[in-house]
Scaffold this motif. Structure first.
Motif, PDB file in Angstrom:
ATOM      1  N   GLY A 128      -1.246  18.029  -4.440  1.00 25.85           N
ATOM      2  CA  GLY A 128      -1.215  17.514  -3.067  1.00 25.85           C
ATOM      3  C   GLY A 128      -2.469  16.701  -2.779  1.00 25.85           C
ATOM      4  N   VAL A 129      -2.437  15.956  -1.685  1.00 31.69           N
ATOM      5  CA  VAL A 129      -3.593  15.122  -1.332  1.00 31.69           C
ATOM      6  C   VAL A 129      -3.506  14.741   0.140  1.00 31.69           C
ATOM      7  N   LEU A 130      -4.634  14.372   0.725  1.00 29.31           N
ATOM      8  CA  LEU A 130      -4.612  13.908   2.115  1.00 29.31           C
ATOM      9  C   LEU A 130      -4.384  12.403   2.225  1.00 29.31           C
ATOM     10  N   SER A 131      -4.342  11.723   1.078  1.00 28.49           N
ATOM     11  CA  SER A 131      -4.356  10.257   1.092  1.00 28.49           C
ATOM     12  C   SER A 131      -3.116   9.603   1.697  1.00 28.49           C
ATOM     13  N   LYS A 132      -1.940  10.147   1.411  1.00 25.76           N
ATOM     14  CA  LYS A 132      -0.708   9.393   1.679  1.00 25.76           C
ATOM     15  C   LYS A 132      -0.087   9.796   3.007  1.00 25.76           C
ATOM     16  N   THR A 133       0.525  10.994   3.049  1.00 24.53           N
ATOM     17  CA  THR A 133       1.229  11.463   4.237  1.00 24.53           C
ATOM     18  C   THR A 133       0.311  11.487   5.460  1.00 24.53           C
ATOM     19  N   VAL A 142       6.835  15.486 -12.845  1.00 17.42           N
ATOM     20  CA  VAL A 142       7.757  14.866 -11.881  1.00 17.42           C
ATOM     21  C   VAL A 142       6.974  14.441 -10.651  1.00 17.42           C
ATOM     22  N   ASN A 143       7.553  13.543  -9.898  1.00 23.96           N
ATOM     23  CA  ASN A 143       6.884  12.993  -8.721  1.00 23.96           C
ATOM     24  C   ASN A 143       7.943  12.745  -7.637  1.00 23.96           C
ATOM     25  N   PHE A 144       8.037  13.717  -6.716  1.00 23.18           N
ATOM     26  CA  PHE A 144       9.017  13.647  -5.615  1.00 23.18           C
ATOM     27  C   PHE A 144       8.282  13.836  -4.290  1.00 23.18           C
ATOM     28  N   GLY A 156      -9.651  13.871  -4.531  1.00 23.19           N
ATOM     29  CA  GLY A 156      -8.391  13.121  -4.569  1.00 23.19           C
ATOM     30  C   GLY A 156      -7.420  13.752  -5.546  1.00 23.19           C
ATOM     31  N   ALA A 157      -6.210  13.195  -5.585  1.00 19.67           N
ATOM     32  CA  ALA A 157      -5.216  13.667  -6.554  1.00 19.67           C
ATOM     33  C   ALA A 157      -5.621  13.241  -7.963  1.00 19.67           C
ATOM     34  N   GLU A 158      -6.315  12.130  -8.025  1.00 20.86           N
ATOM     35  CA  GLU A 158      -6.639  11.541  -9.328  1.00 20.86           C
ATOM     36  C   GLU A 158      -7.500  12.468 -10.192  1.00 20.86           C
ATOM     37  N   GLU A 159      -8.488  13.105  -9.600  1.00 22.85           N
ATOM     38  CA  GLU A 159      -9.313  14.036 -10.384  1.00 22.85           C
ATOM     39  C   GLU A 159      -8.468  15.226 -10.853  1.00 22.85           C
ATOM     40  N   ALA A 160      -7.579  15.684  -9.983  1.00 29.24           N
ATOM     41  CA  ALA A 160      -6.751  16.839 -10.337  1.00 29.24           C
ATOM     42  C   ALA A 160      -5.828  16.506 -11.521  1.00 29.24           C
ATOM     43  N   ILE A 161      -5.304  15.280 -11.542  1.00 34.66           N
ATOM     44  CA  ILE A 161      -4.448  14.861 -12.664  1.00 34.66           C
ATOM     45  C   ILE A 161      -5.273  14.876 -13.952  1.00 34.66           C
ATOM     46  N   PHE A 162      -6.437  14.293 -13.887  1.00 31.83           N
ATOM     47  CA  PHE A 162      -7.317  14.195 -15.060  1.00 31.83           C
ATOM     48  C   PHE A 162      -7.662  15.590 -15.581  1.00 31.83           C
ATOM     49  N   TYR A 195       6.161   5.406 -13.702  1.00 29.34           N
ATOM     50  CA  TYR A 195       5.195   6.365 -13.169  1.00 29.34           C
ATOM     51  C   TYR A 195       3.830   5.745 -12.864  1.00 29.34           C
ATOM     52  N   TYR A 196       3.159   6.391 -11.913  1.00 27.77           N
ATOM     53  CA  TYR A 196       1.764   6.105 -11.569  1.00 27.77           C
ATOM     54  C   TYR A 196       0.961   6.347 -12.851  1.00 27.77           C
ATOM     55  N   GLN A 197       0.274   5.313 -13.304  1.00 28.02           N
ATOM     56  CA  GLN A 197      -0.155   5.261 -14.711  1.00 28.02           C
ATOM     57  C   GLN A 197      -0.926   6.480 -15.213  1.00 28.02           C
ATOM     58  N   GLU A 204       3.245  15.879  -5.724  1.00 27.18           N
ATOM     59  CA  GLU A 204       3.902  15.934  -4.408  1.00 27.18           C
ATOM     60  C   GLU A 204       3.060  15.229  -3.349  1.00 27.18           C
ATOM     61  N   VAL A 205       2.386  14.147  -3.765  1.00 24.60           N
ATOM     62  CA  VAL A 205       1.438  13.529  -2.835  1.00 24.60           C
ATOM     63  C   VAL A 205       2.126  12.819  -1.654  1.00 24.60           C
ATOM     64  N   TYR A 206       3.446  12.572  -1.771  1.00 23.77           N
ATOM     65  CA  TYR A 206       4.171  11.963  -0.641  1.00 23.77           C
ATOM     66  C   TYR A 206       5.022  12.993   0.110  1.00 23.77           C
ATOM     67  N   SER A 258       0.850  -1.198   0.000  1.00 23.51           N
ATOM     68  CA  SER A 258       0.000   0.000   0.000  1.00 23.51           C
ATOM     69  C   SER A 258       0.882   1.242   0.000  1.00 23.51           C
ATOM     70  N   SER A 259       0.415   2.272  -0.680  1.00 21.28           N
ATOM     71  CA  SER A 259       1.203   3.507  -0.717  1.00 21.28           C
ATOM     72  C   SER A 259       0.686   4.528   0.289  1.00 21.28           C
ATOM     73  N   ASP A 260      -0.531   4.322   0.779  1.00 21.57           N
ATOM     74  CA  ASP A 260      -1.062   5.255   1.775  1.00 21.57           C
ATOM     75  C   ASP A 260      -0.593   4.846   3.164  1.00 21.57           C
TER      76      ASP A 260
HETATM   77  C1  LIG Z   1       2.093   9.361  -7.378  1.00 16.29           C
HETATM   78  C2  LIG Z   1       0.626   9.333  -7.144  1.00 16.29           C
HETATM   79  N1  LIG Z   1      -0.125  10.315  -7.634  1.00 16.29           N
HETATM   80  C3  LIG Z   1      -1.464  10.328  -7.470  1.00 16.29           C
HETATM   81  C4  LIG Z   1      -2.103   9.320  -6.779  1.00 16.29           C
HETATM   82  C5  LIG Z   1      -3.610   9.353  -6.625  1.00 16.29           C
HETATM   83  O1  LIG Z   1      -3.949   9.704  -5.320  1.00 16.29           O
HETATM   84  P1  LIG Z   1      -5.459   9.565  -4.813  1.00 16.29           P
HETATM   85  O2  LIG Z   1      -5.764   8.115  -4.779  1.00 16.29           O
HETATM   86  O3  LIG Z   1      -5.475  10.123  -3.467  1.00 16.29           O
HETATM   87  O4  LIG Z   1      -6.332  10.301  -5.765  1.00 16.29           O
HETATM   88  C6  LIG Z   1      -1.359   8.271  -6.255  1.00 16.29           C
HETATM   89  C7  LIG Z   1      -2.018   7.157  -5.536  1.00 16.29           C
HETATM   90  O5  LIG Z   1      -1.484   6.093  -5.349  1.00 16.29           O
HETATM   91  C8  LIG Z   1       0.038   8.281  -6.430  1.00 16.29           C
HETATM   92  O6  LIG Z   1       0.814   7.312  -5.933  1.00 16.29           O
END
Ligand SMILES: Cc1ncc(COP(=O)(O)O)c(C=O)c1O
Length: 372
Positions: free
Chosen positions: A216-221, A155-157, A84-90, A109-111, A189-191, A25-27
């Motif tokens: 950013g997101v509340l999911s991980k950190t 980038v993803n750091f 979530g971060a996912e909607e923001a990426i989209f 990368y996260y697909q 920067e979700v981590y 799990s990444s969270d």
């Molecule tokens: C690098 C990265 N970006 C974005 C996300 C999406 O985050 P969320 O599930 O909170 O939308 C994840 C989730 O695993 C992630 O690892």
């Protein structure tokens, strides 16, 4: 063009709620609503009085103000809240890209960071980290890949899945290159906030570059993925305006209970992050011990930040290894091939309290495999 199946999410869909021992799990460790409400004396009553009407599309002003505390110089009207971060990426990809643009993505990368761009007709190129050097990125390699069509560099750091974290100097050089060559840095920067050493924490990209977008997101950190609260921060007013308008076609606005709990959580961001940071450091010490005992099978590199790492399997096929492990021991690892065909690695996650039990199972499985 339709998106290809999200390999990692399909894998989780098959196993996440049935595997006895999740070890990828990444969270980070989550909390329950009661624990969150206990953070402030009034919170419980205020939560019960919350009205369930529509919320402000940009995110509530209180929430956006709370988010600005994570940045050095971002104002509340430069934060746009998403599901979530996912909607923001989209949404970002839809607003920033046209067919024929080039996007260069830090890889593996996260697909969704590449796949959404591909569905829009953009050409997606990979900027691959070097596994021999802790998956470090090379700016010279990026310079060579840039073309006049390069619109966005992602980038993803700290990095999912490798845990790579560059230096602040690297961030400033990349920012200067973006200004020189006219591309937008989309910085996932979700981590962020999960650095072993506070001094290693990078500035948010939106704080160093006028056109960059920080995600950013509340999911991980903070261990709150169930709230589905993510955001972007940027000084780029025009991009912000267009993303805000695009959101009318995705979620319109966020869930009111989530916004309430997210605002409360962010007022205690340091406490929540510190708790997860402690879990991570304890877990990493355990993993150091485990991998030291199995150096002939795995190549381990302890990451400086984040909640995941990407050890290599020195012998055998990682898909076969992971499939047998879940079948025979109930331990879920994530094969690197879900990130790319040539990656004989696996993602291991260490932000949760279940790690000692899962690692114990893995250790027993390795012992049995060796004696068989
Ligand atoms: C690098 C990265 N970006 C974005 C996300 C999406 O985050 P969320 O599930 O909170 O939308 C994840 C989730 O695993 C992630 O690892």
């Amino acid at each position: 063009m339709k998106p290809a199946p999200f390999r990692l999410e399909r894998y989780f869909a098959a196993h996440e709620f049935s595997a006895p021992y999740l070890l990828c799990s990444s969270d980070c460790e989550s909390v329950d609503i009661r624990e969150l409400l206990a953070l402030e004396p009034q919170a419980h009553d205020d939560f019960l009085r919350l009205r369930l009407g529509y919320t402000e599309s940009l995110g509530s002003p209180d929430l956006r103000r709370a988010i600005t505390a994570l940045y050095a110089g971002i104002a509340a009207d430069e934060v746009l809240v998403h599901a979530g971060a996912e909607e923001a990426i989209f949404n970002f990809m839809h607003v920033a890209l046209e067919a024929g643009d080039q996007v260069i993505v830090h890889s593996p990368y996260y697909q969704s960071l590449g796949e959404v761009a591909r569905t829009l007709g953009a050409e997606v190129a990979e900027w691959r980290g070097d596994p021999e050097h802790g998956w470090a990125l090379d700016l010279a390699a990026l310079r060579q890949q840039l073309t006049p069509r390069t619109r966005v560099v992602v980038v993803n750091f700290p990095h999912n899945p490798t845990g790579f974290l560059p230096t602040g100097e690297f961030v400033r050089e990349l920012s200067a290159l973006a200004e020189q060559r006219g591309f937008i840095v989309f910085s996932d920067e979700v981590y962020r906030g999960l650095e072993a050493e506070r001094t290693d924490r990078l500035p948010a990209f939106a704080d160093v570059n006028e056109r960059a977008v920080s995600l950013g997101v509340l999911s991980k950190t903070y261990g709150l993925p169930g709230l589905r609260i993510g955001w972007i921060a940027t000084h780029d007013r025009e991009l912000y305006r267009r993303m805000a308008a695009f959101k009318d076609y995705t979620t319109i606005c966020n869930s009111a209970p989530s916004e309430f709990l997210a605002t409360l959580a962010l007022r205690h961001a340091e406490t929540l992050a510190a708790r997860n940071q402690q879990i991570i450091q304890d877990n990493l010490d355990r993993l150091d011990g485990f991998f030291a005992a199995h150096m002939d099978v795995f190549a381990w590199h302890r990451p400086k930040a984040g909640s995941v790492a990407f050890p290599a399997l020195r012998r055998g096929n990682v898909e076969v290894f992971c499939a047998k492990l879940i079948r025979d021991a109930g331990v879920l690892l994530l094969p690197g091939t879900l990130y790319g065909p040539d990656l004989n690695c696996f993602r291991i996650g260490f932000g949760r309290k279940n790690l000692p039990a899962a690692l114990h199972r893995l250790e027993a499985y390795m012992r049995e495999a060796r004696s068989a």
